[in-house]
Design a protein around this motif. Structure first.
Motif, PDB file in Angstrom:
ATOM      1  N   PRO A  32       0.907  -1.312   0.181  1.00  0.00           N
ATOM      2  CA  PRO A  32      -0.328  -0.174   0.303  1.00  0.00           C
ATOM      3  C   PRO A  32       0.885   1.367   0.100  1.00  0.00           C
ATOM      4  O   PRO A  32       0.281   1.954  -0.758  1.00  0.00           O
ATOM      5  CB  PRO A  32      -0.306   0.147   0.898  1.00  0.00           C
ATOM      6  CG  PRO A  32      -0.954  -1.471   1.290  1.00  0.00           C
ATOM      7  CD  PRO A  32       0.383  -1.654   0.919  1.00  0.00           C
ATOM      8  N   SER A  33       2.306   1.494   0.414  1.00  0.00           N
ATOM      9  CA  SER A  33       2.686   2.325   0.363  1.00  0.00           C
ATOM     10  C   SER A  33       4.215   2.459   0.393  1.00  0.00           C
ATOM     11  O   SER A  33       4.933   3.130  -0.175  1.00  0.00           O
ATOM     12  CB  SER A  33       2.835   2.675   2.350  1.00  0.00           C
ATOM     13  OG  SER A  33       3.832   1.782   3.357  1.00  0.00           O
ATOM     14  N   TRP A  34       4.486   1.276  -0.627  1.00  0.00           N
ATOM     15  CA  TRP A  34       6.110   1.181  -1.158  1.00  0.00           C
ATOM     16  C   TRP A  34       5.531   0.557  -3.163  1.00  0.00           C
ATOM     17  O   TRP A  34       5.041  -0.152  -2.766  1.00  0.00           O
ATOM     18  CB  TRP A  34       6.125   0.457  -0.687  1.00  0.00           C
ATOM     19  CG  TRP A  34       6.711  -0.826  -0.865  1.00  0.00           C
ATOM     20  CD1 TRP A  34       6.074  -1.178   0.590  1.00  0.00           C
ATOM     21  CD2 TRP A  34       6.902  -1.962  -0.796  1.00  0.00           C
ATOM     22  NE1 TRP A  34       5.551  -2.581   0.613  1.00  0.00           N
ATOM     23  CE2 TRP A  34       6.092  -3.368  -0.435  1.00  0.00           C
ATOM     24  CE3 TRP A  34       8.376  -2.283  -1.665  1.00  0.00           C
ATOM     25  CZ2 TRP A  34       6.826  -4.034  -0.516  1.00  0.00           C
ATOM     26  CZ3 TRP A  34       8.326  -3.350  -2.192  1.00  0.00           C
ATOM     27  CH2 TRP A  34       7.037  -4.277  -1.808  1.00  0.00           C
ATOM     28  N   PHE A  35       6.723   0.818  -3.988  1.00  0.00           N
ATOM     29  CA  PHE A  35       6.405  -0.068  -4.748  1.00  0.00           C
ATOM     30  C   PHE A  35       8.039  -0.609  -5.374  1.00  0.00           C
ATOM     31  O   PHE A  35       9.077   0.954  -4.452  1.00  0.00           O
ATOM     32  CB  PHE A  35       5.868  -0.015  -5.767  1.00  0.00           C
ATOM     33  CG  PHE A  35       6.411   1.368  -6.612  1.00  0.00           C
ATOM     34  CD1 PHE A  35       6.637   1.776  -7.453  1.00  0.00           C
ATOM     35  CD2 PHE A  35       5.015   2.803  -5.724  1.00  0.00           C
ATOM     36  CE1 PHE A  35       6.667   2.882  -8.241  1.00  0.00           C
ATOM     37  CE2 PHE A  35       5.822   3.706  -6.538  1.00  0.00           C
ATOM     38  CZ  PHE A  35       6.632   4.237  -7.438  1.00  0.00           C
ATOM     39  N   VAL A  36       8.892  -1.082  -5.759  1.00  0.00           N
ATOM     40  CA  VAL A  36       9.916  -1.501  -6.748  1.00  0.00           C
ATOM     41  C   VAL A  36       9.366  -2.091  -8.252  1.00  0.00           C
ATOM     42  O   VAL A  36       8.573  -2.659  -8.257  1.00  0.00           O
ATOM     43  CB  VAL A  36      10.873  -2.897  -6.573  1.00  0.00           C
ATOM     44  CG1 VAL A  36      11.638  -2.876  -7.025  1.00  0.00           C
ATOM     45  CG2 VAL A  36      11.016  -2.132  -4.734  1.00  0.00           C
ATOM     46  N   LEU A  37      10.822  -1.727  -8.987  1.00  0.00           N
ATOM     47  CA  LEU A  37      10.195  -1.644 -10.672  1.00  0.00           C
ATOM     48  C   LEU A  37      11.610  -1.882 -11.022  1.00  0.00           C
ATOM     49  O   LEU A  37      12.471  -1.108 -10.371  1.00  0.00           O
ATOM     50  CB  LEU A  37       9.727  -0.101 -11.095  1.00  0.00           C
ATOM     51  CG  LEU A  37       8.270   0.530 -10.855  1.00  0.00           C
ATOM     52  CD1 LEU A  37       8.468   1.435 -12.211  1.00  0.00           C
ATOM     53  CD2 LEU A  37       7.464  -0.416 -11.650  1.00  0.00           C
ATOM     54  N   SER A  38      11.940  -2.781 -11.626  1.00  0.00           N
ATOM     55  CA  SER A  38      13.315  -3.418 -12.000  1.00  0.00           C
ATOM     56  C   SER A  38      12.840  -3.608 -14.071  1.00  0.00           C
ATOM     57  O   SER A  38      12.031  -4.153 -13.678  1.00  0.00           O
ATOM     58  CB  SER A  38      13.809  -4.840 -11.228  1.00  0.00           C
ATOM     59  OG  SER A  38      15.118  -4.634 -11.887  1.00  0.00           O
ATOM     60  N   GLY A  39      14.136  -3.331 -14.493  1.00  0.00           N
ATOM     61  CA  GLY A  39      13.952  -3.766 -15.515  1.00  0.00           C
ATOM     62  C   GLY A  39      14.224  -3.273 -16.912  1.00  0.00           C
ATOM     63  O   GLY A  39      16.345  -3.149 -16.064  1.00  0.00           O
ATOM     64  N   PHE A  40      15.223  -3.187 -17.700  1.00  0.00           N
ATOM     65  CA  PHE A  40      15.949  -2.199 -18.648  1.00  0.00           C
ATOM     66  C   PHE A  40      16.188  -0.984 -19.427  1.00  0.00           C
ATOM     67  O   PHE A  40      14.544  -0.914 -19.700  1.00  0.00           O
ATOM     68  CB  PHE A  40      16.614  -3.325 -19.472  1.00  0.00           C
ATOM     69  CG  PHE A  40      17.070  -5.134 -19.441  1.00  0.00           C
ATOM     70  CD1 PHE A  40      18.291  -5.260 -19.156  1.00  0.00           C
ATOM     71  CD2 PHE A  40      15.598  -5.681 -18.806  1.00  0.00           C
ATOM     72  CE1 PHE A  40      18.387  -6.187 -18.568  1.00  0.00           C
ATOM     73  CE2 PHE A  40      16.212  -6.819 -18.594  1.00  0.00           C
ATOM     74  CZ  PHE A  40      17.073  -7.267 -18.530  1.00  0.00           C
ATOM     75  N   TYR A  41      16.421  -0.141 -19.522  1.00  0.00           N
ATOM     76  CA  TYR A  41      16.812   0.851 -20.330  1.00  0.00           C
ATOM     77  C   TYR A  41      17.595   0.615 -21.208  1.00  0.00           C
ATOM     78  O   TYR A  41      18.304  -0.840 -22.020  1.00  0.00           O
ATOM     79  CB  TYR A  41      18.057   1.724 -20.329  1.00  0.00           C
ATOM     80  CG  TYR A  41      17.112   3.098 -18.561  1.00  0.00           C
ATOM     81  CD1 TYR A  41      16.120   3.761 -18.755  1.00  0.00           C
ATOM     82  CD2 TYR A  41      18.080   2.729 -17.405  1.00  0.00           C
ATOM     83  CE1 TYR A  41      16.232   4.418 -17.849  1.00  0.00           C
ATOM     84  CE2 TYR A  41      17.500   3.559 -16.232  1.00  0.00           C
ATOM     85  CZ  TYR A  41      16.638   4.433 -16.271  1.00  0.00           C
ATOM     86  OH  TYR A  41      15.942   5.201 -15.022  1.00  0.00           O
ATOM     87  N   ALA A  42      16.792   0.953 -22.914  1.00  0.00           N
ATOM     88  CA  ALA A  42      17.206   1.030 -23.860  1.00  0.00           C
ATOM     89  C   ALA A  42      18.085   1.128 -24.261  1.00  0.00           C
ATOM     90  O   ALA A  42      19.054   2.470 -23.669  1.00  0.00           O
ATOM     91  CB  ALA A  42      16.290   1.987 -25.012  1.00  0.00           C
ATOM     92  N   PRO A  43      18.977  -0.044 -24.963  1.00  0.00           N
ATOM     93  CA  PRO A  43      21.149   0.251 -25.117  1.00  0.00           C
ATOM     94  C   PRO A  43      21.430   1.523 -26.210  1.00  0.00           C
ATOM     95  O   PRO A  43      19.801   1.929 -26.917  1.00  0.00           O
ATOM     96  CB  PRO A  43      21.241  -1.058 -25.461  1.00  0.00           C
ATOM     97  CG  PRO A  43      19.814  -1.712 -26.125  1.00  0.00           C
ATOM     98  CD  PRO A  43      18.785  -0.719 -25.303  1.00  0.00           C
ATOM     99  N   SER A  44      22.595   2.330 -25.348  1.00  0.00           N
ATOM    100  CA  SER A  44      23.191   3.143 -25.915  1.00  0.00           C
ATOM    101  C   SER A  44      23.580   2.433 -27.387  1.00  0.00           C
ATOM    102  O   SER A  44      23.516   2.953 -28.853  1.00  0.00           O
ATOM    103  CB  SER A  44      23.499   4.399 -25.606  1.00  0.00           C
ATOM    104  OG  SER A  44      24.541   3.233 -24.797  1.00  0.00           O
ATOM    105  N   ARG A  45      24.419   1.621 -27.350  1.00  0.00           N
ATOM    106  CA  ARG A  45      24.953   0.139 -28.143  1.00  0.00           C
ATOM    107  C   ARG A  45      24.477  -0.653 -28.289  1.00  0.00           C
ATOM    108  O   ARG A  45      24.436  -0.893 -26.932  1.00  0.00           O
ATOM    109  CB  ARG A  45      26.193   0.964 -27.954  1.00  0.00           C
ATOM    110  CG  ARG A  45      26.913   2.445 -28.436  1.00  0.00           C
ATOM    111  CD  ARG A  45      28.375   2.667 -28.098  1.00  0.00           C
ATOM    112  NE  ARG A  45      28.078   3.017 -27.247  1.00  0.00           N
ATOM    113  CZ  ARG A  45      29.601   3.145 -26.943  1.00  0.00           C
ATOM    114  NH1 ARG A  45      30.612   3.254 -27.619  1.00  0.00           N
ATOM    115  NH2 ARG A  45      30.145   3.124 -25.324  1.00  0.00           N
ATOM    116  N   PRO A  46      24.476  -1.322 -29.305  1.00  0.00           N
ATOM    117  CA  PRO A  46      23.902  -2.652 -29.615  1.00  0.00           C
ATOM    118  C   PRO A  46      24.764  -3.188 -28.298  1.00  0.00           C
ATOM    119  O   PRO A  46      25.873  -3.452 -28.370  1.00  0.00           O
ATOM    120  CB  PRO A  46      24.056  -3.117 -30.487  1.00  0.00           C
ATOM    121  CG  PRO A  46      23.980  -1.939 -31.457  1.00  0.00           C
ATOM    122  CD  PRO A  46      24.396  -0.509 -30.769  1.00  0.00           C
ATOM    123  N   GLY A  47      24.430  -4.854 -27.655  1.00  0.00           N
ATOM    124  CA  GLY A  47      24.625  -4.942 -26.194  1.00  0.00           C
ATOM    125  C   GLY A  47      24.816  -4.469 -25.234  1.00  0.00           C
ATOM    126  O   GLY A  47      25.390  -5.263 -24.149  1.00  0.00           O
TER     127      GLY A  47
END
Length: 169
Positions: free
Chosen positions: A105-120
């Protein structure tokens, strides 16, 4: 930002030139307290230093000799609920994919990936947001690091999360 915290950062900058490439360094955990919103965190000042180009609100640290970043910030939450702020952050600029969500109710977490600036060159982000008990303010941290270095950064993220507090006012 507190003067005490700035003093600790300045002393560490004077005493350290940074690790040699590949050298393992003690994280040097130091407690930081945000005077404006009353949240606190332990920061790995043996691995990170205050961003000399810090142009964003809050406190930004950059990895010594690396590309990881750590941002801490807070703000008023009047008119924002957990779902609204989570939706805004998950649709933020540069985010290519959210792979993990958790919360209460009073917190959250997000995780994932940013789009790469260069492949790989994938970059992982991990964000935790906590609301004050009265839901009038929030505190947050975001750590970004190269996906290839996840085993090295996972325990640092865990320590940050375990020692991060919600705003007290």
């Amino acid at each position: 930002m507190s003067w005490k915290f700035l003093g600790v950062i300045f002393a560490m900058l004077l005493l350290s030139t940074g690790p040699a490439p590949g050298q393992r360094v003690d994280a040097g955990w130091q407690t930081y307290t945000d005077d404006e919103f009353g949240f606190s965190a332990q920061l790995p000042l043996g691995l990170f230093m205050l961003d000399p180009n810090g142009q964003t609100p809050g406190t930004t640290l950059v990895e010594r000799g690396g590309s990881a970043t750590l941002r801490l910030y807070g703000g008023p939450a009047i008119g924002l609920d957990r779902n609204t702020l989570e939706d805004r952050l998950s649709a933020g600029p540069g985010i290519s994919q959210v792979t993990y969500r958790a919360g209460g109710p009073s917190w959250f977490v997000l995780s994932g990936f940013y789009a790469p600036s260069r492949p790989g060159e994938e970059t992982i982000f991990y964000t935790k947001v906590m609301f004050s008990e009265d839901r009038t303010s929030f505190s947050a941290f975001e750590m970004t690091f190269p996906a290839a270095e996840k085993p090295r950064f996972a325990p640092i993220v865990e320590h940050l999360e375990d020692h991060f507090t919600r705003p007290q006012f």
